[in-house]
Design a protein around this motif. Structure first.
Motif, short mmCIF file in Angstrom:
data_model
loop_
_atom_site.label_atom_id
_atom_site.label_comp_id
_atom_site.label_asym_id
_atom_site.label_seq_id
_atom_site.Cartn_x
_atom_site.Cartn_y
_atom_site.Cartn_z
N ARG A 85 -40.50 21.91 -4.62
CA ARG A 85 -40.47 21.95 -3.16
C ARG A 85 -41.84 21.58 -2.57
NH1 ARG A 85 -37.88 27.08 -0.27
NH2 ARG A 85 -36.08 26.02 -1.19
N GLU A 86 -42.90 22.08 -3.17
CA GLU A 86 -44.24 21.76 -2.67
C GLU A 86 -44.57 20.29 -2.89
OE1 GLU A 86 -46.23 26.18 -3.43
OE2 GLU A 86 -46.25 24.66 -5.00
N ILE A 87 -44.16 19.73 -4.04
CA ILE A 87 -44.38 18.30 -4.29
C ILE A 87 -43.61 17.48 -3.26
CG2 ILE A 87 -44.01 16.41 -5.93
CD1 ILE A 87 -44.39 18.49 -8.18
N ALA A 88 -42.38 17.91 -2.96
CA ALA A 88 -41.57 17.21 -1.98
C ALA A 88 -42.27 17.19 -0.61
CB ALA A 88 -40.20 17.87 -1.86
N THR A 89 -42.81 18.33 -0.22
CA THR A 89 -43.51 18.42 1.07
C THR A 89 -44.74 17.52 1.09
OG1 THR A 89 -42.74 20.70 1.42
CG2 THR A 89 -44.67 19.98 2.67
N GLU A 90 -45.52 17.56 0.01
CA GLU A 90 -46.76 16.79 -0.04
C GLU A 90 -46.52 15.29 -0.09
OE1 GLU A 90 -48.90 18.33 -3.37
OE2 GLU A 90 -49.47 20.19 -2.35
N THR A 91 -45.42 14.88 -0.71
CA THR A 91 -45.14 13.45 -0.86
C THR A 91 -44.12 12.94 0.15
OG1 THR A 91 -43.41 13.90 -2.51
CG2 THR A 91 -45.66 13.53 -3.33
N HIS A 92 -43.69 13.82 1.06
CA HIS A 92 -42.71 13.44 2.10
C HIS A 92 -41.45 12.85 1.45
CE1 HIS A 92 -45.95 14.13 4.94
NE2 HIS A 92 -46.71 13.30 4.25
N THR A 93 -40.97 13.55 0.43
CA THR A 93 -39.80 13.13 -0.34
C THR A 93 -38.78 14.26 -0.35
OG1 THR A 93 -41.27 11.86 -1.79
CG2 THR A 93 -39.04 12.27 -2.60
N PRO A 94 -37.50 13.97 -0.24
CA PRO A 94 -36.50 15.05 -0.31
C PRO A 94 -36.63 15.84 -1.61
CG PRO A 94 -35.48 13.02 0.44
CD PRO A 94 -36.87 12.65 0.01
N GLU A 95 -36.51 17.16 -1.51
CA GLU A 95 -36.66 18.00 -2.70
C GLU A 95 -35.68 17.64 -3.82
OE1 GLU A 95 -36.50 22.72 -4.02
OE2 GLU A 95 -36.58 22.17 -1.89
N PRO A 96 -34.40 17.36 -3.52
CA PRO A 96 -33.49 16.97 -4.61
C PRO A 96 -33.96 15.72 -5.35
CG PRO A 96 -32.23 17.58 -2.67
CD PRO A 96 -33.68 17.50 -2.24
N THR A 97 -34.58 14.79 -4.61
CA THR A 97 -35.10 13.58 -5.25
C THR A 97 -36.23 13.91 -6.20
OG1 THR A 97 -34.47 12.23 -3.34
CG2 THR A 97 -36.12 11.32 -4.83
N VAL A 98 -37.14 14.81 -5.79
CA VAL A 98 -38.24 15.22 -6.65
C VAL A 98 -37.69 15.88 -7.91
CG1 VAL A 98 -40.22 16.77 -6.88
CG2 VAL A 98 -39.90 15.43 -4.79
N ARG A 99 -36.70 16.75 -7.75
CA ARG A 99 -36.11 17.42 -8.91
C ARG A 99 -35.46 16.41 -9.86
NH1 ARG A 99 -36.27 22.79 -8.62
NH2 ARG A 99 -36.62 23.75 -6.56
N GLN A 100 -34.81 15.40 -9.30
CA GLN A 100 -34.21 14.36 -10.13
C GLN A 100 -35.27 13.58 -10.88
OE1 GLN A 100 -31.85 12.02 -7.45
NE2 GLN A 100 -30.27 13.59 -7.21
N ARG A 101 -36.39 13.31 -10.21
CA ARG A 101 -37.45 12.55 -10.87
C ARG A 101 -38.07 13.35 -12.02
NH1 ARG A 101 -40.14 9.97 -5.31
NH2 ARG A 101 -38.45 8.44 -5.00
N ILE A 102 -38.25 14.65 -11.80
CA ILE A 102 -38.76 15.50 -12.88
C ILE A 102 -37.77 15.51 -14.05
CG2 ILE A 102 -39.34 17.86 -13.55
CD1 ILE A 102 -40.34 18.30 -10.66
N ALA A 103 -36.49 15.67 -13.73
CA ALA A 103 -35.47 15.70 -14.78
C ALA A 103 -35.44 14.39 -15.55
CB ALA A 103 -34.10 16.00 -14.18
N ARG A 104 -35.57 13.28 -14.84
CA ARG A 104 -35.54 11.99 -15.52
C ARG A 104 -36.79 11.76 -16.35
NH1 ARG A 104 -31.39 9.17 -15.06
NH2 ARG A 104 -29.86 9.53 -13.40
N LEU A 105 -37.94 12.22 -15.89
CA LEU A 105 -39.15 12.13 -16.70
C LEU A 105 -39.00 12.94 -17.98
CD1 LEU A 105 -41.93 12.37 -13.97
CD2 LEU A 105 -41.73 10.56 -15.69
N ILE A 106 -38.44 14.13 -17.86
CA ILE A 106 -38.20 14.97 -19.04
C ILE A 106 -37.23 14.27 -19.99
CG2 ILE A 106 -37.10 17.11 -19.81
CD1 ILE A 106 -38.33 18.48 -17.35
N GLY A 107 -36.19 13.68 -19.43
CA GLY A 107 -35.22 12.98 -20.27
C GLY A 107 -35.80 11.76 -20.95
N ARG A 108 -36.61 10.97 -20.22
CA ARG A 108 -37.17 9.75 -20.80
C ARG A 108 -38.21 10.04 -21.88
NH1 ARG A 108 -37.82 7.75 -15.41
NH2 ARG A 108 -40.03 7.42 -15.72
N THR A 109 -38.93 11.14 -21.72
CA THR A 109 -39.97 11.47 -22.70
C THR A 109 -39.46 12.34 -23.83
OG1 THR A 109 -40.64 13.42 -21.39
CG2 THR A 109 -41.81 11.33 -20.96
N GLY A 110 -38.27 12.94 -23.66
CA GLY A 110 -37.76 13.84 -24.69
C GLY A 110 -38.39 15.21 -24.66
#
Length: 219
Positions: A85-110
């Motif tokens: 939520r804080e990353i979303a606020t700081e980057t002016h990005t919807p929170e669900p999008t930030v969560r998706q990006r974190i999940a995809r980074l975790i998935g891509r890196t294993g």
């Protein structure tokens, strides 16, 4: 406008990335790529000419071909102990999008979780542009160093206790002392520690080893 103009592959890649960002786990990378190509073909068939420009294009990061530009602020936020939520606020990005990006980074890196994701990011050299947070001299015992390494490997509390052959309460006590020694409390919340911040500080201040070609950048 002409339908004969060849559309750069990068345009289809941008469409695919947008699909992945918006649809999250409901669509696979392969499905997104197919959608991107089909979208471009359909537009061209209708007579549209599409030109890729630098403005608004989501190019791959210069840090790593596996990262998109929007991944770097997410990793930096995690390294500072920020929540999604804080990353979303700081980057002016919807929170669900930030969560998706974190999940995809975790998935891509294993990675098993965000803490291991940051460990991979530091060891891969993706975090060299992020200035270390200032801390005074930090002394850790050998068990505390071992626990810190296990946190960076993505283990949960019980797995850490099992790995070190100690009761869960004992392991948790060591972890709390590690967080206190590193001052790994979340910004503005002195009673809440952050595994991600602890891992980031450990790499920044030499308590977890970096590859030899990166050691000179760690402070």
């Amino acid at each position: 406008m002409t339908a004969q103009t060849r559309v750069p592959a990068a345009v289809a890649a941008v469409v695919a990335t947008q699909a992945l960002t918006r649809l999250g786990h409901r669509i696979t990378t392969e499905e997104a790529s197919t959608l991107g190509r089909a979208t471009i073909e359909a537009l061209a068939a209708d007579g549209w000419t599409i030109t890729a420009t630098a403005v608004g294009a989501r190019r791959l990061s210069q840090v790593s071909p596996t990262l998109w530009e929007h991944d770097l602020p997410v990793l930096a936020g995690l390294a500072r102990g920020r929540t999604a939520r804080e990353i979303a606020t700081e980057t002016h990005t919807p929170e669900p999008t930030v969560r998706q990006r974190i999940a995809r980074l975790i998935g891509r890196t294993g990675a098993a979780n965000s803490a291991e994701l940051l460990s991979i990011a530091y060891r891969s050299g993706w975090m060299t542009a992020l200035a270390p947070e200032p801390r005074g001299p930090i002394t850790l015992t050998e068990p505390q160093r071992q626990i810190l390494a296990l946190i960076a490997d993505g283990l949960d509390n019980q797995a850490i206790a099992d790995a070190l052959g100690m009761p869960l309460n004992t392991a948790v006590g060591h972890m709390r002392r590690v967080y206190a020694a590193l001052d790994a409390t979340r910004p503005g919340q002195r009673n809440h520690s952050s595994r991600c911040l602890a891992v980031a500080l450990a790499y920044q201040h030499g308590h977890l080893p970096l590859p030899a070609n990166q050691r000179q950048t760690a402070a």
